[in-house]
Scaffold this motif. Sequence first.
Motif, PDB file in Angstrom:
ATOM      1  N   GLN A 256      34.164  41.397  30.032  1.00 27.75           N
ATOM      2  CA  GLN A 256      35.197  40.734  29.924  1.00 27.75           C
ATOM      3  C   GLN A 256      34.912  39.550  28.782  1.00 27.75           C
TER       4      GLN A 256
ATOM      5  N   ASP B  29      36.466  49.575  42.379  1.00 33.09           N
ATOM      6  CA  ASP B  29      36.230  50.520  41.145  1.00 33.09           C
ATOM      7  C   ASP B  29      34.976  51.485  41.563  1.00 33.09           C
TER       8      ASP B  29
ATOM      9  N   ALA C 138      39.244  44.396  43.117  1.00 35.42           N
ATOM     10  CA  ALA C 138      39.036  46.045  42.231  1.00 35.42           C
ATOM     11  C   ALA C 138      38.161  46.923  42.840  1.00 35.42           C
TER      12      ALA C 138
ATOM     13  N   VAL D 149      50.912  42.951  34.414  1.00 37.21           N
ATOM     14  CA  VAL D 149      49.392  42.636  34.456  1.00 37.21           C
ATOM     15  C   VAL D 149      49.073  42.022  32.942  1.00 37.21           C
TER      16      VAL D 149
ATOM     17  N   PRO E 288      43.630  40.162  35.673  1.00 39.02           N
ATOM     18  CA  PRO E 288      42.129  40.517  35.585  1.00 39.02           C
ATOM     19  C   PRO E 288      41.346  39.589  34.895  1.00 39.02           C
TER      20      PRO E 288
ATOM     21  N   LYS F 231      42.509  46.947  44.886  1.00 40.07           N
ATOM     22  CA  LYS F 231      43.191  47.857  43.973  1.00 40.07           C
ATOM     23  C   LYS F 231      42.349  49.068  43.888  1.00 40.07           C
TER      24      LYS F 231
ATOM     25  N   ARG G 257      36.265  35.360  36.456  1.00 42.94           N
ATOM     26  CA  ARG G 257      34.761  35.171  36.611  1.00 42.94           C
ATOM     27  C   ARG G 257      34.442  33.904  37.189  1.00 42.94           C
TER      28      ARG G 257
ATOM     29  N   THR H 244      44.235  44.461  27.963  1.00 43.57           N
ATOM     30  CA  THR H 244      43.333  43.570  27.151  1.00 43.57           C
ATOM     31  C   THR H 244      42.215  43.952  26.472  1.00 43.57           C
TER      32      THR H 244
ATOM     33  N   VAL I 297      43.061  39.693  39.911  1.00 40.13           N
ATOM     34  CA  VAL I 297      42.296  40.996  40.244  1.00 40.13           C
ATOM     35  C   VAL I 297      40.589  40.679  39.960  1.00 40.13           C
ATOM     36  N   VAL I 298      39.976  40.812  40.741  1.00 40.34           N
ATOM     37  CA  VAL I 298      38.704  40.601  40.741  1.00 40.34           C
ATOM     38  C   VAL I 298      37.676  41.733  41.195  1.00 40.34           C
ATOM     39  N   GLY I 299      36.839  42.281  40.152  1.00 39.44           N
ATOM     40  CA  GLY I 299      36.190  43.383  40.530  1.00 39.44           C
ATOM     41  C   GLY I 299      34.562  42.772  40.871  1.00 39.44           C
ATOM     42  N   ARG I 300      33.758  42.957  39.690  1.00 42.72           N
ATOM     43  CA  ARG I 300      32.346  43.058  39.856  1.00 42.72           C
ATOM     44  C   ARG I 300      31.874  41.561  40.462  1.00 42.72           C
ATOM     45  N   PRO I 301      32.602  40.609  40.122  1.00 43.64           N
ATOM     46  CA  PRO I 301      31.864  39.377  40.878  1.00 43.64           C
ATOM     47  C   PRO I 301      31.811  39.301  42.357  1.00 43.64           C
TER      48      PRO I 301
HETATM   49  O1  C5P Z   1      34.962  43.902  37.415  1.00 44.58           O
HETATM   50  P1  C5P Z   1      36.168  43.356  36.857  1.00 44.58           P
HETATM   51  O2  C5P Z   1      36.487  41.942  37.497  1.00 44.58           O
HETATM   52  O3  C5P Z   1      35.822  43.156  35.363  1.00 44.58           O
HETATM   53  O4  C5P Z   1      37.419  44.145  36.985  1.00 44.58           O
HETATM   54  C1  C5P Z   1      38.460  44.029  36.525  1.00 44.58           C
HETATM   55  C2  C5P Z   1      39.372  44.979  37.055  1.00 44.58           C
HETATM   56  O5  C5P Z   1      40.801  44.973  36.339  1.00 44.58           O
HETATM   57  C3  C5P Z   1      39.025  46.555  36.615  1.00 44.58           C
HETATM   58  O6  C5P Z   1      39.518  47.580  37.793  1.00 44.58           O
HETATM   59  C4  C5P Z   1      39.798  46.823  35.427  1.00 44.58           C
HETATM   60  O7  C5P Z   1      39.923  48.135  35.208  1.00 44.58           O
HETATM   61  C5  C5P Z   1      41.056  45.862  35.614  1.00 44.58           C
HETATM   62  N1  C5P Z   1      41.929  45.834  34.511  1.00 44.58           N
HETATM   63  C6  C5P Z   1      41.150  44.544  33.445  1.00 44.58           C
HETATM   64  N2  C5P Z   1      42.047  44.275  32.430  1.00 44.58           N
HETATM   65  C7  C5P Z   1      43.351  44.843  32.089  1.00 44.58           C
HETATM   66  C8  C5P Z   1      43.830  45.440  33.178  1.00 44.58           C
HETATM   67  C9  C5P Z   1      43.050  45.915  34.336  1.00 44.58           C
HETATM   68  O8  C5P Z   1      40.016  44.345  33.632  1.00 44.58           O
HETATM   69  N3  C5P Z   1      43.946  44.681  31.070  1.00 44.58           N
END
Ligand code: C5P
Length: 268
Positions: A225, A45, A43, A191, A213, A67, A216, A154, A243-247
């Motif tokens: 989360q 972001d 992700a 999703v 998403p 993403k 962790r 979520t 879908v993994v963002g901050r980690p």
């Molecule tokens: O940083 P992190 O791993 O929490 O990012 C998760 C990504 O997935 C973010 O872009 C968030 O907007 C997206 N997302 C989510 N939960 C959802 C749908 C999308 O965390 N239900």
Amino acid sequence: MATAAIKWRAEVACKLCRNAAVKTKGQWLKANVKVMAKDVIIACDFSSKEQTLSFLDKFTGRKPFVKIGMELFYAEGPAIVREIKARGHKIFLDLKLHDIPNTVRKAMSVLSRLDVDMCNVHAAGTVDMMRAGLEGLTREDGTRPLLIAVTQLTSTSEERMQKELLIDATINDCIAKYAENAKEAGLDGVVCSPLEASLVKEHCGKEFFTITPGVRFADSSKDDQVRIMTPAQAREIGSDYIVVGRPITAAEDPVAAYERCCKEFLNE
Ligand code: C5P
């Protein structure tokens, strides 16, 4: 990652190409959908092109699936999608369309020209709206990106869903029904939180994708989360894409964090 593993995954991705035919209101819509192998989606972001590209510059070997969400897309426009695509990344364009069917059809038709690999709509827009999105996304030659639906975000609790949205059902029943609607409309998956992935598979079958998403590492911060799973647990419950963002994006060594994620999720 070893070259052999990359090659193997590319071969699997190719074998998974399939032809799908979906009955829309007026016609059978044939689509040549390239179904990709399971993958880790980062992700991105970030709020600007500079931040995003400097992050992606760190990945000198393998090009991760990324993403792009509303923040980056609204800040930089379609040019950022073209630029990342030209660098060789697969793209999930996470714009969560939700409007009347005609508007969604036309908007999806514009997005189909961006050559992304996956995009999405809200299942709450109804089966008709999702079908219209699928029609708009399908190019004249029958090809299209994967189209997935958001069930319940979520961030929506069962209590708020019932009290504010007046949905008189459990959140799991709502997610299962929305996923069934997405399947009926011909979409490729939904999703959902990793905890809901098996529920969706039970209702819609193993072939119906779950994109999850809320992932962790066992030893990393949860951030905001709540309902989370490790990449290995997400693999075990049958998630197709995580879908993994901050980690990854906030890690000291994002490339190492990404490789760790791939190792755990793809069992490489
Ligand atoms: O940083 P992190 O791993 O929490 O990012 C998760 C990504 O997935 C973010 O872009 C968030 O907007 C997206 N997302 C989510 N939960 C959802 C749908 C999308 O965390 N239900």
